[in-house]
Design a protein around this motif. Structure first.
Motif, PDB file in Angstrom:
ATOM      1  N   LEU A 188      39.696  23.427 -13.196  1.00 15.20           N
ATOM      2  CA  LEU A 188      40.045  22.476 -14.244  1.00 15.20           C
ATOM      3  C   LEU A 188      41.360  21.837 -13.833  1.00 15.20           C
ATOM      4  N   VAL A 189      41.373  20.500 -13.777  1.00 14.07           N
ATOM      5  CA  VAL A 189      42.591  19.769 -13.434  1.00 14.07           C
ATOM      6  C   VAL A 189      42.859  18.750 -14.544  1.00 14.07           C
ATOM      7  N   PRO A 190      43.815  19.055 -15.423  1.00 13.30           N
ATOM      8  CA  PRO A 190      44.206  18.067 -16.434  1.00 13.30           C
ATOM      9  C   PRO A 190      44.948  16.921 -15.756  1.00 13.30           C
ATOM     10  N   ILE A 191      44.607  15.685 -16.114  1.00 13.28           N
ATOM     11  CA  ILE A 191      45.247  14.542 -15.469  1.00 13.28           C
ATOM     12  C   ILE A 191      45.780  13.548 -16.488  1.00 13.28           C
ATOM     13  N   VAL A 243      44.067  22.112 -26.055  1.00 12.79           N
ATOM     14  CA  VAL A 243      42.843  21.516 -25.512  1.00 12.79           C
ATOM     15  C   VAL A 243      42.567  22.041 -24.109  1.00 12.79           C
ATOM     16  N   ILE A 244      43.588  22.134 -23.276  1.00 10.65           N
ATOM     17  CA  ILE A 244      43.396  22.631 -21.912  1.00 10.65           C
ATOM     18  C   ILE A 244      42.824  24.043 -21.934  1.00 10.65           C
ATOM     19  N   VAL A 245      43.390  24.916 -22.749  1.00  8.33           N
ATOM     20  CA  VAL A 245      42.903  26.297 -22.840  1.00  8.33           C
ATOM     21  C   VAL A 245      41.468  26.323 -23.361  1.00  8.33           C
ATOM     22  N   ASP A 305      37.173  28.704 -13.169  1.00 10.80           N
ATOM     23  CA  ASP A 305      37.753  29.879 -12.518  1.00 10.80           C
ATOM     24  C   ASP A 305      39.269  29.798 -12.421  1.00 10.80           C
ATOM     25  N   HIS A 306      39.801  28.576 -12.521  1.00  9.05           N
ATOM     26  CA  HIS A 306      41.226  28.387 -12.276  1.00  9.05           C
ATOM     27  C   HIS A 306      41.646  27.030 -12.843  1.00  9.05           C
ATOM     28  N   ILE A 307      42.895  26.942 -13.291  1.00  4.37           N
ATOM     29  CA  ILE A 307      43.473  25.674 -13.745  1.00  4.37           C
ATOM     30  C   ILE A 307      44.562  25.285 -12.762  1.00  4.37           C
ATOM     31  N   ILE A 337      49.952  28.562 -19.544  1.00  4.76           N
ATOM     32  CA  ILE A 337      50.112  29.823 -18.801  1.00  4.76           C
ATOM     33  C   ILE A 337      50.005  31.011 -19.755  1.00  4.76           C
ATOM     34  N   GLY A 338      50.648  30.909 -20.899  1.00  2.00           N
ATOM     35  CA  GLY A 338      50.656  32.017 -21.844  1.00  2.00           C
ATOM     36  C   GLY A 338      49.345  32.264 -22.558  1.00  2.00           C
ATOM     37  N   ASN A 339      48.463  31.278 -22.601  1.00  2.00           N
ATOM     38  CA  ASN A 339      47.228  31.409 -23.374  1.00  2.00           C
ATOM     39  C   ASN A 339      45.944  31.248 -22.576  1.00  2.00           C
ATOM     40  N   SER A 340      46.045  30.942 -21.312  1.00  2.00           N
ATOM     41  CA  SER A 340      44.866  30.652 -20.506  1.00  2.00           C
ATOM     42  C   SER A 340      44.025  31.904 -20.238  1.00  2.00           C
ATOM     43  N   PRO A 341      42.706  31.730 -20.271  1.00  2.00           N
ATOM     44  CA  PRO A 341      41.810  32.847 -19.940  1.00  2.00           C
ATOM     45  C   PRO A 341      41.678  33.038 -18.419  1.00  2.00           C
TER      46      PRO A 341
END
Length: 139
Positions: free
Chosen positions: A6-9, A91-93, A102-104, A127-131
């Motif tokens: 996942l790449v937020p842009i 939204v990202i999470v 698999d990875h952000i 970082i604090g909430n990502s699975p």
């Protein structure tokens, strides 16, 4: 590694750097590109038809970002695009969970107060909430 990333842009140097690093570091087979329209961008200070016009303008800008990113990535990577509205870190999470990535890999400006000196507040919240693991890129 052939991961699903996942790449937020957005239209920023950190986001462009993250997209480059995603392909250089991970050799992904799939990338989910995410652009988040923040609620205040599309609602505050505008009413009715004016708000809809602003939203349409932001959505068109997002489509252009997606097109530019696809050109950067080329044909070797499968690309899915997601356009959402809301708080960027939430939204990202949520998208990371929903799209089973698999990875952000995301950019960071790192400009938010003392806690955000090394990492920006959105990145810190992700970082604090990502699975999944998160890689932060800086230009």
């Amino acid at each position: 590694m052939n991961e699903r990333l996942l790449v937020p842009i957005d239209d920023s140097d950190p986001a462009r750097a993250a997209l480059e690093e995603a392909t250089e570091l991970f050799d992904p087979k799939e990338i989910v590109l995410l652009h988040v329209l923040e609620l205040d961008e599309v609602t505050y200070g505008a009413a009715g038809a004016a708000a809809e016009g602003i939203r349409e303008e932001r959505e068109e800008e997002a489509r252009e970002l997606f097109d530019d990113a696809r050109r950067t990535l080329g044909d070797d990577v499968s690309v899915e695009t997601v356009l959402e509205t809301g708080d960027p870190s939430s939204v990202i999470v949520n998208v990371a969970e929903a799209k089973a990535v698999d990875h952000i890999v995301m950019g960071s400006h790192g400009r938010s107060g003392l806690s955000g000196i090394l990492v920006g507040s959105v990145a810190e919240n992700v970082i604090g909430n990502s699975p999944v693991s998160v890689t932060i890129s800086r230009p």
